[in-house]
Design a protein around this motif. Structure first.
Motif, short mmCIF file in Angstrom:
data_model
loop_
_atom_site.label_atom_id
_atom_site.label_comp_id
_atom_site.label_asym_id
_atom_site.label_seq_id
_atom_site.Cartn_x
_atom_site.Cartn_y
_atom_site.Cartn_z
N ARG A 55 0.84 -1.19 0.00
CA ARG A 55 0.00 0.00 0.00
C ARG A 55 0.89 1.26 0.00
O ARG A 55 0.94 2.02 0.97
CB ARG A 55 -0.95 -0.01 1.19
N ASP A 56 1.59 1.48 -1.09
CA ASP A 56 2.42 2.66 -1.26
C ASP A 56 2.56 2.87 -2.76
O ASP A 56 1.82 2.28 -3.54
CB ASP A 56 3.78 2.48 -0.56
N ARG A 57 3.50 3.67 -3.20
CA ARG A 57 3.61 3.92 -4.64
C ARG A 57 4.70 3.08 -5.31
O ARG A 57 4.99 3.26 -6.49
CB ARG A 57 3.85 5.40 -4.92
N ARG A 58 5.28 2.15 -4.54
CA ARG A 58 6.26 1.27 -5.16
C ARG A 58 5.58 0.40 -6.22
O ARG A 58 4.41 0.05 -6.08
CB ARG A 58 6.93 0.38 -4.11
N PRO A 59 6.30 0.03 -7.27
CA PRO A 59 5.67 -0.74 -8.34
C PRO A 59 5.34 -2.16 -7.90
O PRO A 59 6.02 -2.72 -7.02
CB PRO A 59 6.74 -0.76 -9.44
N PRO A 60 4.30 -2.75 -8.47
CA PRO A 60 4.03 -4.16 -8.20
C PRO A 60 5.21 -5.03 -8.62
O PRO A 60 5.95 -4.70 -9.55
CB PRO A 60 2.79 -4.46 -9.07
N VAL A 61 5.37 -6.13 -7.92
CA VAL A 61 6.45 -7.08 -8.19
C VAL A 61 5.85 -8.34 -8.79
O VAL A 61 4.87 -8.89 -8.27
CB VAL A 61 7.23 -7.41 -6.90
N LEU A 62 6.45 -8.82 -9.85
CA LEU A 62 6.00 -10.05 -10.48
C LEU A 62 6.59 -11.24 -9.72
O LEU A 62 7.82 -11.33 -9.55
CB LEU A 62 6.45 -10.09 -11.94
N LEU A 63 5.75 -12.12 -9.23
CA LEU A 63 6.20 -13.32 -8.54
C LEU A 63 6.19 -14.48 -9.53
O LEU A 63 5.20 -14.72 -10.22
CB LEU A 63 5.27 -13.64 -7.36
N ARG A 64 7.28 -15.21 -9.59
CA ARG A 64 7.36 -16.35 -10.51
C ARG A 64 8.25 -17.42 -9.90
O ARG A 64 9.47 -17.27 -9.83
CB ARG A 64 7.92 -15.91 -11.87
N PRO A 65 7.65 -18.52 -9.46
CA PRO A 65 8.48 -19.62 -8.93
C PRO A 65 9.25 -20.30 -10.05
O PRO A 65 8.93 -20.14 -11.23
CB PRO A 65 7.43 -20.57 -8.32
N ASP A 66 10.27 -21.04 -9.68
CA ASP A 66 11.04 -21.78 -10.68
C ASP A 66 10.11 -22.70 -11.47
O ASP A 66 9.34 -23.47 -10.90
CB ASP A 66 12.12 -22.62 -10.00
N GLY A 67 10.17 -22.59 -12.79
CA GLY A 67 9.32 -23.41 -13.64
C GLY A 67 7.97 -22.79 -13.92
O GLY A 67 7.22 -23.30 -14.76
N GLY A 68 7.63 -21.70 -13.23
CA GLY A 68 6.35 -21.04 -13.46
C GLY A 68 5.26 -21.54 -12.53
O GLY A 68 5.43 -22.52 -11.79
N TRP A 69 4.13 -20.87 -12.56
CA TRP A 69 2.99 -21.20 -11.70
C TRP A 69 2.17 -22.34 -12.28
O TRP A 69 2.01 -22.46 -13.49
CB TRP A 69 2.07 -19.99 -11.54
N SER A 70 1.61 -23.14 -11.40
CA SER A 70 0.52 -24.05 -11.75
C SER A 70 -0.75 -23.50 -11.10
O SER A 70 -0.68 -22.69 -10.16
CB SER A 70 0.79 -25.46 -11.24
N ARG A 71 -1.90 -23.92 -11.59
CA ARG A 71 -3.15 -23.45 -10.96
C ARG A 71 -3.24 -23.96 -9.52
O ARG A 71 -3.73 -23.25 -8.64
CB ARG A 71 -4.35 -23.91 -11.79
N GLY A 72 -2.75 -25.17 -9.28
CA GLY A 72 -2.75 -25.69 -7.92
C GLY A 72 -1.86 -24.88 -6.99
O GLY A 72 -2.22 -24.63 -5.84
N ALA A 73 -0.71 -24.44 -7.49
CA ALA A 73 0.20 -23.64 -6.67
C ALA A 73 -0.40 -22.28 -6.36
O ALA A 73 -0.24 -21.77 -5.24
CB ALA A 73 1.54 -23.48 -7.38
N VAL A 74 -1.08 -21.67 -7.32
CA VAL A 74 -1.75 -20.40 -7.06
C VAL A 74 -2.85 -20.59 -6.01
O VAL A 74 -3.01 -19.76 -5.11
CB VAL A 74 -2.32 -19.80 -8.35
N THR A 75 -3.59 -21.68 -6.12
CA THR A 75 -4.63 -21.98 -5.14
C THR A 75 -4.03 -22.12 -3.74
O THR A 75 -4.56 -21.57 -2.77
CB THR A 75 -5.37 -23.28 -5.53
N ASP A 76 -2.91 -22.81 -3.64
CA ASP A 76 -2.23 -22.96 -2.35
C ASP A 76 -1.73 -21.61 -1.83
O ASP A 76 -1.79 -21.34 -0.62
CB ASP A 76 -1.05 -23.93 -2.48
N TRP A 77 -1.22 -20.77 -2.74
CA TRP A 77 -0.72 -19.45 -2.35
C TRP A 77 -1.85 -18.61 -1.75
O TRP A 77 -1.67 -17.95 -0.72
CB TRP A 77 -0.13 -18.77 -3.58
#
Length: 290
Positions: free
Chosen positions: A31-53
């Motif tokens: 909650r500030d003016r810093r830019p959003p950060v792209l999160l990317r695990p090794d190998g990329g996201w799976s839908r299951g991993a996003v659900t767990d996150w």
């Protein structure tokens, strides 16, 4: 809507039936003016991993507003049912999510191939070289909020359309499996009330964020850092951290996270005049559509 969120995230979803869809991108901001950060695990996201996150943030009680780039439900009010003429048609969105997950329970990677082979279900969808007999002529059925999107100059697609690069049906169906699995942990607006604590999911439309940043129509898919920084500036956001690779999934996630943070405290967006209790129960609403 008096609640203040401390973090903001956008998930550019994908319906691709693979373990780690290339189009699945997640960005997060404070909650500030810093830019959003792209999160990317090794190998990329799976839908299951996003659900767990998302479930982990629920367990931690994070005050996180999450934008999901998918349609959480199908049109209902235009014909009084998601799947008119079928006695198995669910009565509301929560039942729809449960049905989709149950019908696709044997499909890997939270995909939905089994559902689309169901004799009754496939009648409502436009698939590649196989258009269901109940898919209407033209662009197909639209939710009322999608009619509102069109009135704003956007170009919504029917959730029942599963053909073409711009189709949203596969993303929506796979997303419904995640929404069902998060039921009771992460509420979804407007199907659920805004909670006092913890995360909340809203439906977003990335083109709406690009429009708000005054990106010209037809150029909303940014693939370079200069264009992204120019759009971020419209939301009072500092230049982004350079990416190893620029594609419209990553830039959509970053820009729309900045937009979501910028507008999250606007009470008018939480109370759109077209949103009624029947819509909130069955079709849902895109955050930012008025």
């Amino acid at each position: 809507m008096k609640r203040l969120f401390e973090q903001f995230a956008v998930i550019d979803w994908s319906g691709e039936a693979v373990a780690r869809p290339k189009g699945l991108a997640l960005a997060i901001a404070e909650r500030d003016r810093r830019p959003p950060v792209l999160l990317r695990p090794d190998g990329g996201w799976s839908r299951g991993a996003v659900t767990d996150w998302l479930r982990e943030h629920a367990q931690a009680g994070t005050r996180l507003l999450v934008g999901l780039d998918l349609s959480p439900a199908f049109p209902f009010l235009d014909q009084g049912a998601y799947f008119p003429g079928w006695d198995g048609s669910p009565a509301d969105a929560v039942a729809l999510w449960a049905m989709v997950d149950a019908m696709a329970q044997d499909d890997p990677h939270l995909s939905v191939g089994s559902l689309l082979r169901h004799a009754e279900m496939k009648r409502h969808f436009r698939l590649q070289r196989d258009c269901g007999d109940l898919f209407p002529a033209g662009r197909g059925r639209l939710r009322l909020c999608e009619v509102g999107q069109a009135a704003m100059g956007l170009s919504p697609y029917s959730c029942f359309n599963l053909v073409g690069a711009a189709q949203v049906g596969k993303s929506s169906l796979t997303g419904m499996r995640t929404l069902h699995r998060l039921r009771g942990a992460v509420p979804v607006w407007p199907f659920d009330p805004v909670p006092d604590e913890g995360p909340l999911i809203v439906e977003i439309y990335t083109a709406l964020a690009a429009r708000a940043a005054l990106v010209p129509k037809g150029r909303s898919k940014m693939r370079d850092g200069a264009s992204l920084d120019a759009a971020l500036e419209a939301f009072g956001t500092a230049p982004h951290r350079p990416l190893a690779r620029y594609d419209d999934h990553a830039t959509d996630a970053i820009l729309t996270t900045a937009w979501l943070r910028h507008v999250a405290d606007d009470t008018h967006l939480w109370n759109p005049p077209g949103l009624t209790p029947p819509i909130a129960r069955t079709e849902g609403w895109t955050f930012g559509v008025m």
